[in-house]
Design an enzyme around this catalytic site. Structure first.
Site, PDB file in Angstrom:
ATOM      1  N   GLU A   1       0.765  -1.253  -0.118  1.00  0.00           N
ATOM      2  CA  GLU A   1       0.085  -0.002  -0.070  1.00  0.00           C
ATOM      3  C   GLU A   1       0.939   1.309   0.043  1.00  0.00           C
ATOM      4  O   GLU A   1       0.904   1.983   0.944  1.00  0.00           O
ATOM      5  CB  GLU A   1      -1.112   0.030   1.049  1.00  0.00           C
TER       6      GLU A   1
ATOM      7  N   GLU B   1      -5.420  -8.489   1.020  1.00  0.00           N
ATOM      8  CA  GLU B   1      -6.139  -8.373   2.515  1.00  0.00           C
ATOM      9  C   GLU B   1      -7.549  -7.813   1.994  1.00  0.00           C
ATOM     10  O   GLU B   1      -8.025  -7.509   1.023  1.00  0.00           O
ATOM     11  CB  GLU B   1      -5.678  -6.958   2.925  1.00  0.00           C
TER      12      GLU B   1
HETATM   13  C1  GCO Z   1      -4.153  -1.548   5.030  1.00  0.00           C
HETATM   14  C2  GCO Z   1      -2.884  -2.159   5.896  1.00  0.00           C
HETATM   15  C3  GCO Z   1      -3.099  -3.106   7.179  1.00  0.00           C
HETATM   16  C4  GCO Z   1      -4.416  -2.346   7.973  1.00  0.00           C
HETATM   17  C5  GCO Z   1      -5.737  -2.832   7.434  1.00  0.00           C
HETATM   18  C6  GCO Z   1      -6.843  -2.352   8.244  1.00  0.00           C
HETATM   19  O1  GCO Z   1      -4.301  -2.143   4.140  1.00  0.00           O
HETATM   20  O2  GCO Z   1      -4.333  -0.609   5.596  1.00  0.00           O
HETATM   21  O3  GCO Z   1      -2.223  -3.270   4.918  1.00  0.00           O
HETATM   22  O4  GCO Z   1      -2.044  -2.797   7.792  1.00  0.00           O
HETATM   23  O5  GCO Z   1      -4.309  -2.964   9.199  1.00  0.00           O
HETATM   24  O6  GCO Z   1      -6.020  -2.785   5.908  1.00  0.00           O
HETATM   25  O7  GCO Z   1      -6.971  -0.989   8.099  1.00  0.00           O
END
Ligand code: GCO
Length: 458
Positions: free
Chosen positions: A165, A356
């Site tokens: 990200e 994710e």
């Molecule tokens: C993101 C990060 C994670 C976060 C999750 C919840 O995607 O922001 O990779 O570290 O903790 O997404 O916000």
């Protein structure tokens, strides 16, 4: 039960080093920008820090035993750059190398395949003090780190994501400032950092190819996603246009600004023209370096916004009153896992891994000692049914990693948001698998067969 996903689909769970490891100052680890940020009053909810987190540093074998009992065979984790290179470059911390040897050997002993992210936001503070991503040496620093990891762990880690990200560790951190280092930089500097980040990605791909030739290499951005308000062709086209639209005002969190250069070898033209006066010099060979071929396109997808055709092409449609939302007040839009993979695969033509997806919920341990997180079960079911439709429609989907394995440190929200399949009592560090863990275990075992209902049930 009919399996809804391809054979060998990688079902997993995801975490990141700073959010779960703890041992923030132990065994020679250097400081990260998050260690420093957490000590600044008012930056993180409740003054929480990652000093202890889930104490995964000492409890990882227990965590992998839980994963094994759930039948989750794929684990997306990250290396903590300052734990291996305390100054970010140069001297290597042997205890850091040995920790990740133990970590990887333990997960493999539990039958779990490692999927490693090289950088998930815990940037070495020593490098930040040398200009961080603004320093034109930063791509070389990252490539040095990538080479170290590929040489040390390439015999066991065959799936490597370079960056997690960049929209957050540049956009939220250096533009919106509520993530570390939390300093607002001029747009010109953010554009220069972004270019160096993507050069760093390219150089790290070269380093991994040279030192771990068998590895499948991926990139794990996120973005702002859109789905059509109806399935009428003009709304579908409007959502596709919105998904890849980027302009001078919103490039930091867009999909295309961060993926077109890496996969297509070029910046999005309209935004590039608008931002030209502020852009860094794009040197000969830069775009070729940035777009080193990769094997997997990771995507962190949590939700999307509805759009319809209209105006100059698309109009964002407000969520209706009482629209479903998560504990974080994020909208619940299962459609995101059908439309975003569909649009992304059409454009970038790379196999996709959902690196994710998940939600935070108001989870508590009930008097029966269990955590009845029905909202997470509902979320998982609806989102995976949508993802199954994308697979059915021909999107080359390689895997899904639920965020997250454990309740953990949710950045500037501290421990106030619980995303885990496993509940963590942050006083005792006791782990309690939630009802959703058992539900997800059945989905994994049946390769989606246990997901009842069809698209129409969403
Ligand atoms: C993101 C990060 C994670 C976060 C999750 C919840 O995607 O922001 O990779 O570290 O903790 O997404 O916000």
């Amino acid at each position: 039960m009919k399996e809804l996903f391809p054979k060998d689909f990688a079902w997993g769970a995801a975490t990141s080093a700073y959010q779960i490891e703890g041992a923030a100052c132990q065994d020679g680890k250097g400081e990260s920008v998050w260690d420093v940020f957490c000590r600044q009053p008012g930056r993180v909810y409740g003054g929480h820090t990652g000093d202890v987190a889930c104490d995964h540093y000492h409890r990882f074998d227990e965590d992998f035993s839980i994963m094994e009992s759930l039948g989750i065979r794929n684990y997306r984790f990250s290396f903590a750059w300052p734990r291996l290179l305390p100054e970010g470059t140069g001297a290597v911390n042997q205890k850091g190398l040995e920790f990740y040897d133990r970590l990887i050997d333990s997960m493999m002993a539990h039958g779990i395949m490692p999927h490693a992210t090289l950088f998930h936001w815990d940037y070495p503070y020593a490098l930040f003090c040398r200009g961080g991503w603004l320093n034109d040496d930063s791509p070389g620093w990252f490539a040095e780190y990538a080479e170290l990891l590929a040489r040390r762990y390439g015999d066991r880690v065959k799936n490597i994501f370079t960056l997690n990200e960049p929209q957050c560790f540049i956009g939220i951190s250096c533009f919106d400032t509520f993530h570390a280092p939390g300093i607002k930089f001029p747009v010109k500097d953010c554009l220069a950092m972004a270019h160096n980040v993507m050069l760093a990605h390219g150089k790290s791909v070269q380093a991994i190819r040279a030192s771990a030739p068998g590895a499948a290499i991926g990139y794990a951005p996120t973005g702002r996603y859109y789905h059509p308000a109806s399935e009428r062709p003009y709304d579908v086209e409007a959502a596709r246009e919105a998904t890849f639209d980027v302009n001078e005002g919103d490039w930091t969190f867009s999909v295309a600004w961060w993926s077109d250069p890496v996969i297509l070898g070029r910046y999005p033209q309209k935004a590039l023209e608008q931002l030209e006066p502020l852009m860094p010099k794009i040197k000969p060979g830069d775009m070729e370096l940035i777009s080193q071929p990769i094997d997997v396109y990771g995507q962190n997808i949590y939700n999307s916004a509805p759009v319809k055709a209209g105006g100059s092409g698309y109009e964002v449609v407000p969520y209706g009153p009482g629209h479903a939302k998560t504990g974080f007040s994020w909208p619940v839009t299962p459609e995101c896992l059908y439309w975003a993979p569909k649009y992304l695969y059409e454009r970038y033509k790379l196999p996709i891994v959902i690196t994710e997806n998940g939600l935070s919920a108001i989870d508590t341990v009930s008097l029966d000692g269990k955590v009845h997180d029905s909202s997470r079960i509902d979320y998982i079911q609806k989102h995976l049914l949508a993802l199954a439709r994308a697979a059915e429609d021909g999107v080359d989907l390689l895997g899904y990693f639920h965020w997250s394995l454990l309740d953990n440190f949710e950045w500037n929200s501290g421990y106030n948001e619980r995303f885990g399949l496993v509940y963590v009592d942050f006083q005792t560090l006791e782990r309690t698998p939630k009802d959703s863990a058992a539900y997800y275990s059945k989905v994994v075992e049946s390769n989606g067969g246990s997901l009842s209902g069809t698209w129409g049930d969403l």
